[in-house]
Write an enzyme that holds these catalytic residues in place. Structure first.
Site, short mmCIF file in Angstrom:
data_model
loop_
_atom_site.label_atom_id
_atom_site.label_comp_id
_atom_site.label_asym_id
_atom_site.label_seq_id
_atom_site.Cartn_x
_atom_site.Cartn_y
_atom_site.Cartn_z
N GLY A 12 -18.18 32.73 -14.09
CA GLY A 12 -19.12 31.66 -13.74
C GLY A 12 -18.46 30.32 -13.49
O GLY A 12 -19.12 29.28 -13.47
N LYS A 15 -15.07 31.19 -8.82
CA LYS A 15 -14.18 32.01 -7.96
C LYS A 15 -14.84 32.32 -6.63
O LYS A 15 -14.23 32.21 -5.58
CB LYS A 15 -13.84 33.33 -8.66
CG LYS A 15 -13.03 33.20 -9.94
CD LYS A 15 -12.64 34.56 -10.51
CE LYS A 15 -13.86 35.38 -10.88
NZ LYS A 15 -14.67 34.81 -11.98
N LYS A 37 -13.43 42.24 -3.20
CA LYS A 37 -13.69 42.15 -4.63
C LYS A 37 -13.69 43.58 -5.13
O LYS A 37 -14.68 44.30 -5.01
CB LYS A 37 -15.04 41.49 -4.93
CG LYS A 37 -15.35 41.43 -6.43
CD LYS A 37 -16.20 40.25 -6.84
CE LYS A 37 -16.51 40.29 -8.32
NZ LYS A 37 -16.62 38.96 -8.93
N THR A 41 -19.53 43.65 -11.11
CA THR A 41 -20.50 44.10 -12.11
C THR A 41 -21.76 43.26 -11.97
O THR A 41 -21.82 42.34 -11.15
CB THR A 41 -19.92 43.96 -13.54
OG1 THR A 41 -19.71 42.58 -13.80
CG2 THR A 41 -18.63 44.75 -13.69
N ALA A 110 -12.91 39.50 -11.57
CA ALA A 110 -14.21 39.44 -12.24
C ALA A 110 -13.97 38.74 -13.57
O ALA A 110 -13.14 39.18 -14.37
CB ALA A 110 -14.76 40.85 -12.48
N1 LIG Z 1 -18.58 23.17 -7.15
C1 LIG Z 1 -19.77 23.78 -7.27
N2 LIG Z 1 -20.90 23.11 -6.90
C2 LIG Z 1 -22.10 23.69 -7.00
N3 LIG Z 1 -22.32 24.94 -7.50
C3 LIG Z 1 -21.22 25.63 -7.89
C4 LIG Z 1 -19.91 25.11 -7.79
N4 LIG Z 1 -19.03 26.04 -8.25
C5 LIG Z 1 -19.77 27.10 -8.62
N5 LIG Z 1 -21.09 26.87 -8.39
C6 LIG Z 1 -22.20 27.77 -8.71
O1 LIG Z 1 -22.04 28.19 -10.06
C7 LIG Z 1 -22.36 29.60 -10.19
C8 LIG Z 1 -21.09 30.35 -10.66
O2 LIG Z 1 -20.10 30.21 -9.65
P1 LIG Z 1 -19.37 31.52 -9.08
O3 LIG Z 1 -20.36 32.58 -8.80
O4 LIG Z 1 -18.49 31.09 -7.95
O5 LIG Z 1 -18.50 31.93 -10.35
P2 LIG Z 1 -17.45 33.12 -10.45
O6 LIG Z 1 -16.26 32.60 -11.13
O7 LIG Z 1 -17.28 33.73 -9.11
O8 LIG Z 1 -18.21 34.15 -11.42
P3 LIG Z 1 -17.95 35.75 -11.63
O9 LIG Z 1 -16.96 35.86 -12.71
O10 LIG Z 1 -19.31 36.26 -11.97
O11 LIG Z 1 -17.46 36.27 -10.31
C9 LIG Z 1 -22.82 30.04 -8.81
O12 LIG Z 1 -24.24 29.91 -8.74
C10 LIG Z 1 -22.17 29.04 -7.89
O13 LIG Z 1 -22.89 28.87 -6.66
C1 LIG Z 2 -20.85 39.77 -15.09
C2 LIG Z 2 -20.02 38.56 -14.70
N1 LIG Z 2 -20.70 37.89 -13.59
C3 LIG Z 2 -18.62 38.97 -14.28
N2 LIG Z 2 -18.69 39.74 -13.08
C4 LIG Z 2 -17.87 39.75 -15.34
C5 LIG Z 2 -17.44 38.86 -16.47
C6 LIG Z 2 -16.65 39.59 -17.53
C7 LIG Z 2 -16.28 38.67 -18.68
C8 LIG Z 2 -15.66 39.43 -19.83
C9 LIG Z 2 -15.19 38.50 -20.95
O1 LIG Z 2 -14.37 37.59 -20.66
O2 LIG Z 2 -15.69 38.62 -22.07
MG LIG Z 3 -17.65 35.64 -8.39
#
Ligand SMILES: Nc1ncnc2c1ncn2[C@@H]1O[C@H](COP(=O)(O)OP(=O)(O)OP(=O)(O)O)[C@@H](O)[C@H]1O
Ligand SMILES: C[C@H](N)[C@H](N)CCCCCC(=O)O
Ligand SMILES: [Mg+2]
Length: 217
Positions: A12, A15, A37, A41, A110
């Site tokens: 979150g 990425k 990717k 999950t 992930a």
């Molecule tokens: N700089 C930003 N400005 C606005 N919203 C953001 C920004 N960065 C991330 N978000 C939002 O925050 C949420 C989490 O970001 P993102 O999905 O990119 O995380 P992630 O690291 O890819 O998570 P995962 O581990 O689930 O793949 C999403 O709704 C995304 O649109």
């Molecule tokens: C479901 C979530 N959006 C990611 N795809 C997976 C995150 C795994 C985190 C595991 C951990 O660090 O405990």
């Molecule tokens: Mg992601």
């Protein structure tokens, strides 16, 4: 460099946000960019990460996200909970086929860099064995110093080629944002690229170009 692995200090953190903006920039530069990717999950029907970035690259989500699990878990936990299996060697071969098809490939993990994919096999090992340079996405606010330093230190011990650190989501509401970038640079020797919270998810062009410069474009 023909590919980059986008990891983070946690789930979150941004990425997919970074992958989306990178893909947009490369496409605008005329680069045939692909997204991969390996495992997603928390998938009910269409993988949300895959759909987001494939909306830019034009790929079929099936090509970009070959392995899916239903529960919001690490890949390893999802295997334990949901059963099934997948082959890391097949995923590596799939990446090789995508590298032939696209001029540049964005690979997303992930969760964070130490998330287990299988027992005893995490994303750090995947990045190393797949010979992928890495971008680390971190939060902007309180707590990020510890998370970023630990992730950086772990990747260093694994001999990972870290191209840059992206601190993401600056809102101006968290006093620690004022000093976090400086402290992260002092601890890691890497000057982070700082990205603001951006409604709508598309960074302004100058910041997208700064992102692209981290991977040599
Ligand atoms: N700089 C930003 N400005 C606005 N919203 C953001 C920004 N960065 C991330 N978000 C939002 O925050 C949420 C989490 O970001 P993102 O999905 O990119 O995380 P992630 O690291 O890819 O998570 P995962 O581990 O689930 O793949 C999403 O709704 C995304 O649109
Ligand atoms: C479901 C979530 N959006 C990611 N795809 C997976 C995150 C795994 C985190 C595991 C951990 O660090 O405990
Ligand atoms: Mg992601």
């Amino acid at each position: 460099m023909r590919a980059v692995f986008v990891t983070a200090t946690d789930t979150g953190v941004g990425k997919t946000f970074v992958s989306y903006n990178l893909a947009l920039t490369l496409r605008e530069m005329g680069v045939k960019v692909g997204y991969f990717k390996p495992i997603e999950t928390d998938v009910r029907d269409v993988p949300s990460d895959g759909a987001m970035v494939c909306s830019v690259t034009g790929q079929e989500v099936e090509e970009a996200v070959p392995v899916r699990f239903r529960l919001p878990l690490s890949p390893y936990a999802a295997l334990l909970e949901e059963g099934g299996d997948f082959s890391l060697e097949e995923l590596y071969q799939h990446m090789q086929s995508l590298l032939k098809k696209y001029e540049f490939l964005i690979v997303e993990g992930a969760g964070g860099i130490a998330v287990p994919i299988k027992k005893g096999y995490d994303y750090a090992r995947l990045a190393k064995e797949w010979n992928l340079p890495v971008l680390l996405v971190a939060r902007a606010g309180l707590g990020t110093i510890n998370h970023t330093y630990l992730s950086w230190f772990y990747m260093k011990t694994q001999g990972i080629n870290l191209l840059g650190i992206i601190m993401n989501g600056f809102s101006g509401k968290d006093v620690s944002e004022r000093t976090n970038p400086q402290i992260v640079e002092e601890l890691t020797g890497i000057k982070p690229l700082c990205l603001p919270y951006t409604e709508g998810g598309e960074l302004p062009p100058h910041l997208r170009r700064s992102l692209a410069s981290l991977i040599g474009f």
